[in-house]
Design a protein around this motif. Structure first.
Motif, PDB file in Angstrom:
ATOM      1  N   PRO A 525       0.805  -1.220   0.000  1.00  0.00           N
ATOM      2  CA  PRO A 525       0.000   0.000   0.000  1.00  0.00           C
ATOM      3  C   PRO A 525       0.842   1.276   0.000  1.00  0.00           C
ATOM      4  O   PRO A 525       2.027   1.268   0.335  1.00  0.00           O
ATOM      5  CB  PRO A 525      -0.782  -0.107   1.308  1.00  0.00           C
ATOM      6  CG  PRO A 525       0.121  -0.887   2.210  1.00  0.00           C
ATOM      7  CD  PRO A 525       0.806  -1.887   1.315  1.00  0.00           C
ATOM      8  N   VAL A 526       0.178   2.350  -0.375  1.00  0.00           N
ATOM      9  CA  VAL A 526       0.715   3.698  -0.216  1.00  0.00           C
ATOM     10  C   VAL A 526      -0.007   4.335   0.966  1.00  0.00           C
ATOM     11  O   VAL A 526      -1.238   4.236   1.081  1.00  0.00           O
ATOM     12  CB  VAL A 526       0.475   4.540  -1.489  1.00  0.00           C
ATOM     13  CG1 VAL A 526       0.731   6.017  -1.205  1.00  0.00           C
ATOM     14  CG2 VAL A 526       1.363   4.066  -2.615  1.00  0.00           C
ATOM     15  N   ILE A 527       0.759   4.954   1.875  1.00  0.00           N
ATOM     16  CA  ILE A 527       0.158   5.658   3.012  1.00  0.00           C
ATOM     17  C   ILE A 527       0.302   7.154   2.746  1.00  0.00           C
ATOM     18  O   ILE A 527       1.408   7.704   2.842  1.00  0.00           O
ATOM     19  CB  ILE A 527       0.845   5.276   4.335  1.00  0.00           C
ATOM     20  CG1 ILE A 527       0.814   3.765   4.547  1.00  0.00           C
ATOM     21  CG2 ILE A 527       0.173   5.990   5.504  1.00  0.00           C
ATOM     22  CD1 ILE A 527       1.615   3.291   5.759  1.00  0.00           C
ATOM     23  N   PRO A 528      -0.781   7.835   2.371  1.00  0.00           N
ATOM     24  CA  PRO A 528      -0.678   9.258   2.023  1.00  0.00           C
ATOM     25  C   PRO A 528      -0.607  10.145   3.263  1.00  0.00           C
ATOM     26  O   PRO A 528      -1.487  10.093   4.126  1.00  0.00           O
ATOM     27  CB  PRO A 528      -1.965   9.514   1.233  1.00  0.00           C
ATOM     28  CG  PRO A 528      -2.950   8.523   1.769  1.00  0.00           C
ATOM     29  CD  PRO A 528      -2.150   7.317   2.200  1.00  0.00           C
ATOM     30  N   VAL A 529       0.437  10.941   3.358  1.00  0.00           N
ATOM     31  CA  VAL A 529       0.600  11.876   4.475  1.00  0.00           C
ATOM     32  C   VAL A 529       0.660  13.287   3.904  1.00  0.00           C
ATOM     33  O   VAL A 529       1.445  13.554   2.986  1.00  0.00           O
ATOM     34  CB  VAL A 529       1.880  11.583   5.279  1.00  0.00           C
ATOM     35  CG1 VAL A 529       2.062  12.617   6.385  1.00  0.00           C
ATOM     36  CG2 VAL A 529       1.838  10.175   5.864  1.00  0.00           C
ATOM     37  N   PHE A 530      -0.172  14.153   4.438  1.00  0.00           N
ATOM     38  CA  PHE A 530      -0.122  15.553   4.009  1.00  0.00           C
ATOM     39  C   PHE A 530       0.022  16.429   5.248  1.00  0.00           C
ATOM     40  O   PHE A 530      -0.784  16.333   6.187  1.00  0.00           O
ATOM     41  CB  PHE A 530      -1.372  15.952   3.229  1.00  0.00           C
ATOM     42  CG  PHE A 530      -1.264  17.316   2.592  1.00  0.00           C
ATOM     43  CD1 PHE A 530      -0.515  17.490   1.434  1.00  0.00           C
ATOM     44  CD2 PHE A 530      -1.871  18.418   3.161  1.00  0.00           C
ATOM     45  CE1 PHE A 530      -0.384  18.745   0.845  1.00  0.00           C
ATOM     46  CE2 PHE A 530      -1.750  19.682   2.589  1.00  0.00           C
ATOM     47  CZ  PHE A 530      -1.008  19.835   1.429  1.00  0.00           C
ATOM     48  N   ILE A 531       1.059  17.258   5.268  1.00  0.00           N
ATOM     49  CA  ILE A 531       1.347  18.106   6.427  1.00  0.00           C
ATOM     50  C   ILE A 531       0.819  19.509   6.161  1.00  0.00           C
ATOM     51  O   ILE A 531       1.202  20.161   5.181  1.00  0.00           O
ATOM     52  CB  ILE A 531       2.852  18.154   6.726  1.00  0.00           C
ATOM     53  CG1 ILE A 531       3.384  16.737   7.002  1.00  0.00           C
ATOM     54  CG2 ILE A 531       3.136  19.068   7.920  1.00  0.00           C
ATOM     55  CD1 ILE A 531       4.886  16.672   7.242  1.00  0.00           C
ATOM     56  N   THR A 532      -0.083  19.955   7.010  1.00  0.00           N
ATOM     57  CA  THR A 532      -0.546  21.341   6.963  1.00  0.00           C
ATOM     58  C   THR A 532       0.226  22.131   8.008  1.00  0.00           C
ATOM     59  O   THR A 532       0.844  21.557   8.911  1.00  0.00           O
ATOM     60  CB  THR A 532      -2.054  21.422   7.230  1.00  0.00           C
ATOM     61  OG1 THR A 532      -2.361  20.724   8.449  1.00  0.00           O
ATOM     62  CG2 THR A 532      -2.828  20.772   6.086  1.00  0.00           C
ATOM     63  N   MET A 533       0.179  23.445   7.904  1.00  0.00           N
ATOM     64  CA  MET A 533       1.014  24.246   8.811  1.00  0.00           C
ATOM     65  C   MET A 533       0.385  25.595   9.099  1.00  0.00           C
ATOM     66  O   MET A 533      -0.461  26.096   8.351  1.00  0.00           O
ATOM     67  CB  MET A 533       2.414  24.419   8.209  1.00  0.00           C
ATOM     68  CG  MET A 533       2.447  25.167   6.899  1.00  0.00           C
ATOM     69  SD  MET A 533       4.051  25.048   6.041  1.00  0.00           S
ATOM     70  CE  MET A 533       3.800  23.547   5.098  1.00  0.00           C
ATOM     71  N   GLU A 534       0.816  26.165  10.205  1.00  0.00           N
ATOM     72  CA  GLU A 534       0.408  27.518  10.565  1.00  0.00           C
ATOM     73  C   GLU A 534       1.535  28.178  11.346  1.00  0.00           C
ATOM     74  O   GLU A 534       2.369  27.508  11.946  1.00  0.00           O
ATOM     75  CB  GLU A 534      -0.885  27.492  11.382  1.00  0.00           C
ATOM     76  CG  GLU A 534      -0.846  26.603  12.615  1.00  0.00           C
ATOM     77  CD  GLU A 534      -2.215  26.389  13.233  1.00  0.00           C
ATOM     78  OE1 GLU A 534      -3.208  26.746  12.585  1.00  0.00           O
ATOM     79  OE2 GLU A 534      -2.279  25.867  14.362  1.00  0.00           O
ATOM     80  N   ASP A 535       1.551  29.505  11.324  1.00  0.00           N
ATOM     81  CA  ASP A 535       2.622  30.251  11.988  1.00  0.00           C
ATOM     82  C   ASP A 535       2.579  30.041  13.496  1.00  0.00           C
ATOM     83  O   ASP A 535       1.509  30.070  14.111  1.00  0.00           O
ATOM     84  CB  ASP A 535       2.493  31.750  11.709  1.00  0.00           C
ATOM     85  CG  ASP A 535       2.775  32.105  10.263  1.00  0.00           C
ATOM     86  OD1 ASP A 535       3.253  31.226   9.526  1.00  0.00           O
ATOM     87  OD2 ASP A 535       2.503  33.259   9.860  1.00  0.00           O
ATOM     88  N   SER A 536       3.767  29.839  14.084  1.00  0.00           N
ATOM     89  CA  SER A 536       3.875  29.857  15.538  1.00  0.00           C
ATOM     90  C   SER A 536       4.252  31.277  15.968  1.00  0.00           C
ATOM     91  O   SER A 536       4.432  32.162  15.133  1.00  0.00           O
ATOM     92  CB  SER A 536       4.939  28.856  16.004  1.00  0.00           C
ATOM     93  OG  SER A 536       6.238  29.340  15.699  1.00  0.00           O
TER      94      SER A 536
END
Length: 603
Positions: A525-536
């Protein structure tokens, strides 16, 4: 060129056991030296046998003079003050006495005997030093290890660890050292302070700081870490530390040593030394390395740390320059998006050197590769802990970790690529999921990152379970074999199917086929990971807010047994992009749109 100007005094310091290796060093030095100079080679010693002296004297020629200098009488004066341990001997201190021992010289070269000289040594000797006391290259072992970096700055006291030099290849301004009263100050310091990690080298760095001409590391290439140097650029190889070609197999650059060893009368003797070196002795060498790091860490813990107060102006200027560079990169990203060039990196990669099969050990089958892998992974784990602790990497939330935990077979992990630290984010998720206890995580990287990336990252790129791509077809065959082996035995591989890194770019970019083709071929399988971000609320060294990462792990995408590999490749790629797109739109609350005139998504 007048007679005085064409003289080059070169000093070595040995005991009798090192005579065979001195012969190899001399062979390489003489073979590659300019005939326009006369070389006066002084061999400082205390106990070299007469037959060994005769063998070394055979290297004399019309422009090479060799003299053995017995320093027994001199070393007795300070014998009780000279601290040594492990494989160090008193000979390592000899270089510190050269200013007073040789008042007739204004400048000399000091060289350790565990070297191979591939460049013209006269060019090193002619390095312009001004009024600086010494010229030397930064010590690579210090440059790639946080514990030793701290030791250099906190205990030895250099302003920046990058200024800490290796004393095994040393151009000494004897005239300036005498005016500085170097020997008197050294002997005074010797009574007051005991440096126990690098000993005489530490004293040199302490006494000479601020008056050092840093030279290219091409003149002091160390095989233990410095594998990013182009072979054609190497001027001198320094088999520093415990790992010697005459003790260990698979030492990087060992072929140069054996090339010149074969030319010497000591070749058979060196072979016997290698053959008789036991696994117990090799184990002790490895333990000595760990013990040295532990000793440095202990020394560090006994010293306060005021570095945050140093160089505030320099740091501000550096931050402003980095901010300017980041703005230029953001502008380039905008242009690339408009032009639809999603697979081109926004930042300049290191020059790509073609990676040949003999220069990579994908599955770490060689003993030295295994050793470096173990060391690099331990260093990488400490580095990850440090950047998390220092808020250089902030993982705010992890969603869907159960999707990773439930995969029992091998798998391809796909992730968006926007920062050199995003791979460390996946490493941390892998650890927190518990998968690291039973499986390994490999990372697919670019060829240039493996062959020519400098510094600590370069060391990690080459040794931390990485799978470098290559422009060499034979190497790619080995790459494919390694991927198949890794996936079939149940391990995971991290790959960036966008094929480019755009700094802090929040949108998913169109995907390439590679990751999905490999998954389809291996029925994993492929495990899809998507990282979202916001300013600290933390400003990084680049003048921009450090990003807080929300790591989103999607359901594993399995190949369909009824489809052909090509069809599975397309199906898995489309589903992967759909997962990423949904996460993006849900988190940021906006539809996924590009400034590109032509819609190139998922092509």
């Amino acid at each position: 060129m007048n007679k005085r100007n064409n003289e080059i005094p070169i000093f070595f310091a040995i005991d009798d056991a090192y005579t065979p290796f001195l012969a190899v060093a001399l062979q390489s030095l003489i073979d590659n030296s300019s005939k326009d100079y006369n070389y006066f080679i002084k061999i400082l010693h205390t106990n070299v046998k007469e037959n060994h002296k005769k063998q070394i004297k055979k290297y004399e020629s019309e422009n090479v003079n060799i003299e053995f200098v017995d320093l027994n009488y001199y070393i007795e004066k300070v014998q009780d003050k000279l601290y040594t341990r492990d494989y160090y001997t008193n000979t390592t201190y000899f270089r510190l006495f050269l200013p007073e021992l040789y008042p007739q010289y204004n400048k000399v070269l000091y060289l350790d005997s565990d070297i191979i000289v591939l460049g013209d040594i006269s060019k090193l000797y002619n390095t312009h030093m001004g009024t600086n006391l010494v010229a030397a290259a930064p010590d690579d072992i210090i440059q790639y290890n946080k514990v030793f970096q701290d030791y250099a700055e906190l205990v030895v006291g250099v302003a920046k660890y990058k200024h800490y030099f290796n004393a095994g290849v040393l151009l000494m301004n004897l005239d300036a050292l005498r005016k500085f009263n170097f020997q008197e100050k050294f002997l005074y310091l010797l009574e007051k302070v005991k440096f126990s990690v690098a000993q005489d080298q530490d004293y040199l760095n302490r006494l000479c700081k601020g008056r050092v001409t840093l030279i290219s590391h091409d003149w002091d290439v160390m095989p233990y870490v410095n594998t990013d140097t182009k072979p054609e650029d190497i001027k001198l190889i320094h088999y520093n530390f415990a790992y010697k070609p005459w003790h260990f197999e698979d030492v990087t650059y060992n072929e140069y040593f054996w090339k010149y060893a074969r030319k010497t009368e000591f070749y058979e003797e060196i072979l016997k030394i290698k053959d008789s070196y036991t696994e117990e002795q090799r184990f002790k060498d490895r333990e000595a390395e760990k013990g040295l790091a532990e000793l440095a860490a202990k020394e560090n813990s006994c010293v306060g740390d005021d570095r945050k107060y140093r160089g505030a102006t320099d740091k501000l200027e550096e931050m402003m320059e980095k901010s300017k560079n980041r703005l230029e990169i953001l502008e380039k990203i905008q242009e690339l998006e408009k032009e639809g060039k999603f697979d081109i990196d926004a930042e300049n990669d290191p020059p790509t050197i073609p990676l040949t099969p003999d220069n990579v050990d994908y599955l770490k089958k060689k003993s030295y590769s295994k050793l470096k892998n173990i060391v690099a992974n331990k260093m990488g784990e400490r580095f990850l802990n440090d950047i998390l602790k220092d808020n250089k990497l902030i993982i705010k939330e992890i969603n869907g970790i159960e999707n990773l935990q439930k995969v029992e077979t091998g798998a391809m992990i796909t992730c968006n690529h926007f920062n050199p630290f995003d791979s460390f984010s996946i490493e941390q998720v892998f650890r927190l999921s518990g998968k690291s206890k039973e499986k390994k995580l490999y990372k697919v990287i670019r060829e240039g990152n493996y062959t020519n990336f400098p510094g600590l990252y370069g060391f990690f790129f080459r040794n931390c379970d990485t799978l470098p791509l290559s422009s060499n077809k034979r190497t790619m065959i080995e790459f494919m074999k390694a991927v198949d082996t890794i996936l079939q035995r149940g391990d995971f591989i991290l790959i960036y199917p966008e094929q480019s890194m755009w700094w802090n770019y929040r949108k998913p970019k169109p995907l390439k086929n590679g990751a999905f083709k490999l998954a389809a071929k291996n029925k994993v399988p492929v495990i899809p990971v998507f990282i979202t971000m916001e300013d600290s609320n933390i400003i990084g060294e680049d003048g921009f807010p450090v990003q807080e990462y929300i790591i989103n792990i999607g359901e594993p995408i399995y190949p369909d047994e009824t489809l052909r590999d090509k069809e599975n490749t397309e199906m898995m790629k489309e589903k992967n992009f759909e997962v990423w797109k949904n996460v993006y739109e849900e988190f940021y609350g906006i539809p996924l749109e590009y400034t590109t005139e032509k819609d190139l998504v998922n092509v």
